[in-house]
Write an enzyme that holds these catalytic residues in place. Structure first.
Site, PDB file in Angstrom:
ATOM      1  N   TRP A  22       0.843  -1.195   0.000  1.00 11.81           N
ATOM      2  CA  TRP A  22       0.000   0.000   0.000  1.00 11.81           C
ATOM      3  C   TRP A  22       0.882   1.250   0.000  1.00 11.81           C
ATOM      4  CZ3 TRP A  22      -3.751   1.526   4.602  1.00 11.81           C
ATOM      5  CH2 TRP A  22      -4.414   2.713   4.262  1.00 11.81           C
TER       6      TRP A  22
ATOM      7  N   ASP B 145       1.725  -8.277  -1.525  1.00  7.71           N
ATOM      8  CA  ASP B 145       0.302  -7.949  -1.623  1.00  7.71           C
ATOM      9  C   ASP B 145       0.103  -6.517  -2.100  1.00  7.71           C
ATOM     10  OD1 ASP B 145      -2.634  -8.534  -0.863  1.00  7.71           O
ATOM     11  OD2 ASP B 145      -2.199  -6.672   0.203  1.00  7.71           O
TER      12      ASP B 145
ATOM     13  N   TYR C 127      -4.445   0.951  -4.746  1.00 13.22           N
ATOM     14  CA  TYR C 127      -3.260   1.571  -4.158  1.00 13.22           C
ATOM     15  C   TYR C 127      -2.588   2.454  -5.213  1.00 13.22           C
ATOM     16  CZ  TYR C 127      -3.663  -2.060  -0.507  1.00 13.22           C
ATOM     17  OH  TYR C 127      -4.105  -2.887   0.501  1.00 13.22           O
TER      18      TYR C 127
ATOM     19  N   GLN D  58      -8.546 -11.812   3.677  1.00 13.09           N
ATOM     20  CA  GLN D  58      -7.595 -10.830   4.198  1.00 13.09           C
ATOM     21  C   GLN D  58      -8.305  -9.889   5.164  1.00 13.09           C
ATOM     22  OE1 GLN D  58      -5.132  -7.234   2.185  1.00 13.09           O
ATOM     23  NE2 GLN D  58      -4.630  -9.245   1.330  1.00 13.09           N
TER      24      GLN D  58
ATOM     25  N   GLY E 103      -2.133  -4.825   8.419  1.00 16.42           N
ATOM     26  CA  GLY E 103      -2.038  -3.923   9.573  1.00 16.42           C
ATOM     27  C   GLY E 103      -1.323  -4.559  10.744  1.00 16.42           C
TER      28      GLY E 103
ATOM     29  N   LEU F 191       1.469  -4.182  12.122  1.00 18.30           N
ATOM     30  CA  LEU F 191       2.138  -3.240  13.029  1.00 18.30           C
ATOM     31  C   LEU F 191       1.230  -2.058  13.367  1.00 18.30           C
ATOM     32  CD1 LEU F 191       5.784  -3.201  11.599  1.00 18.30           C
ATOM     33  CD2 LEU F 191       4.793  -4.650  13.372  1.00 18.30           C
TER      34      LEU F 191
ATOM     35  N   ARG G  11      -2.738   9.162   8.013  1.00 19.89           N
ATOM     36  CA  ARG G  11      -2.768   9.179   9.487  1.00 19.89           C
ATOM     37  C   ARG G  11      -2.835  10.596  10.058  1.00 19.89           C
ATOM     38  NH1 ARG G  11       2.385   5.368  10.190  1.00 19.89           N
ATOM     39  NH2 ARG G  11       3.044   6.837   8.564  1.00 19.89           N
TER      40      ARG G  11
ATOM     41  N   ARG H 168       9.825   0.207   3.548  1.00 23.18           N
ATOM     42  CA  ARG H 168      10.348   1.329   2.774  1.00 23.18           C
ATOM     43  C   ARG H 168      11.811   1.105   2.407  1.00 23.18           C
ATOM     44  NH1 ARG H 168       7.557   6.633   4.263  1.00 23.18           N
ATOM     45  NH2 ARG H 168       5.643   6.020   5.326  1.00 23.18           N
TER      46      ARG H 168
END
Length: 332
Positions: A21, A51, A56, A172, A201, A203, A224, A288
């Site tokens: 994502w 995934d 996305y 999922q 999700g 983490l 966020r 990342r």
């Protein structure tokens, strides 16, 4: 690397998977060159699960994943999703047979492949009969464009209705220390019906990395920054909403001591917790940079004691952190 059965698909899936994502946008700026290095590091370590989704970045994530995999496509199990994010559709959802046929072609082109391993409905489309969607997905399997089919974020009755038309191979759902809603109905059903489960999700969207603080300022392009609001989804309000955020940060601080007892990082503890549920086939986590992938695989090869599992529960209770929000995954 630890591999698990992926339901009845016959696919062996790595216990840790890479969620894509982030590279599609929505989490602020990410360097594609770093993502490509991270994907190749994952492959080197034996991670084979990647995934993505059409939604996305409207194909951006799938294209970046294709670039990252390059000639190593054969080493990857690619799961991608469709059915959500269409401005011209009611509630942005469309899982009609026509959409299935069009979306798979888009994803195959974006991913630079002639098949995907698992093709999933991203969010339920209540305006299309589930029988129609399942029939269209089954046709893709017969055509060789898809190896297995799945759903994401469906309610139990929606899964049951879909299963009357075609067996669902993979499901999922969100699953982490801060979100345990699926343990009541969804996971028992998946276990009973031998449906492979992907946990997303893992983490808690960064909450369980231990890097957030009260002063944390998310980038403008990071969802966020809205403190839990994401279109009609309330998936995240119990994590980042103003009435929850500080309680959650306090819980995270206490969790660090548990991780230290095992000589592990907090993300490793969180991933180990997610994988401790035997219904989980793979736990997805974004990456990342390559060093994040290295840290993630540290969640494998050990276990959390029963006493510490109880201590984790006690930490959440002590801080008043919500782990079973009394809502489904969206407001409608």
């Amino acid at each position: 690397m630890e591999y698990r059965q992926f339901g009845q698909t016959g696919i062996k899936i790595s216990a840790v998977g890479i969620g894509c994502w982030e590279i599609g946008g929505g989490y602020g700026s990410i360097e594609e060159a770093d993502f490509i290095k991270a994907v190749n590091r994952a492959l080197d370590l034996g991670i084979n699960c990647f995934d993505s989704a059409e939604a996305y970045g409207f194909g951006a994530s799938e294209k970046s994943l294709a670039k990252a995999l390059g000639s190593r496509r054969k080493d990857a199990v690619i799961t991608t999703k469709f059915g959500s994010g269409y401005p011209d559709a009611q509630n942005y959802r469309d899982s009609s047979a026509k959409r299935v046929a069009a979306s798979i072609e888009n994803s195959l082109a974006n991913l630079n492949t002639d098949y995907v391993d698992v093709y999933m409905v991203h969010w339920p489309d209540v305006n299309t009969p589930f029988e129609e969607t399942m029939g269209a997905l089954d046709n893709l399997v017969k055509q060789g464009k898809v190896r297995a089919i799945g759903i994401s974020n469906f309610r139990l009755n929606q899964i049951e209705e879909s299963m009357r038309a075609r067996h669902i191979d993979v499901a999922q759902y969100c699953w982490n220390m801060f979100d345990r809603r699926m343990q009541t109905e969804i996971f028992p059903y998946c276990r009973e019906n031998k449906i492979g489960v992907m946990a997303y999700g893992s983490l808690a969207y960064g909450m369980l990395t231990g890097t957030l603080s009260e002063e944390k300022a998310f980038e403008k392009g990071d969802w966020r920054s809205k403190r839990g609001q994401l279109m009609n989804l309330n998936l995240f309000q119990h994590l980042f909403g103003p009435e929850h955020f500080l309680k959650n940060l306090r819980a995270v601080e206490e969790l660090k001591a548990v991780a230290t007892r095992y000589g592990k990082s907090l993300p490793q503890l969180a991933l180990r917790w997610t994988l401790s549920n035997p219904v989980i086939s793979t736990a997805l986590v974004g990456c990342r940079k390559p060093n994040e992938v290295d840290d993630n695989v540290g969640a494998l090869g050990w276990s959390i004691s029963d006493a510490d599992m109880k201590e984790i529960d006690a930490i959440f209770a002590r801080q008043g952190a919500v782990t079973m929000p009394n809502v489904w995954l969206e407001t409608i």
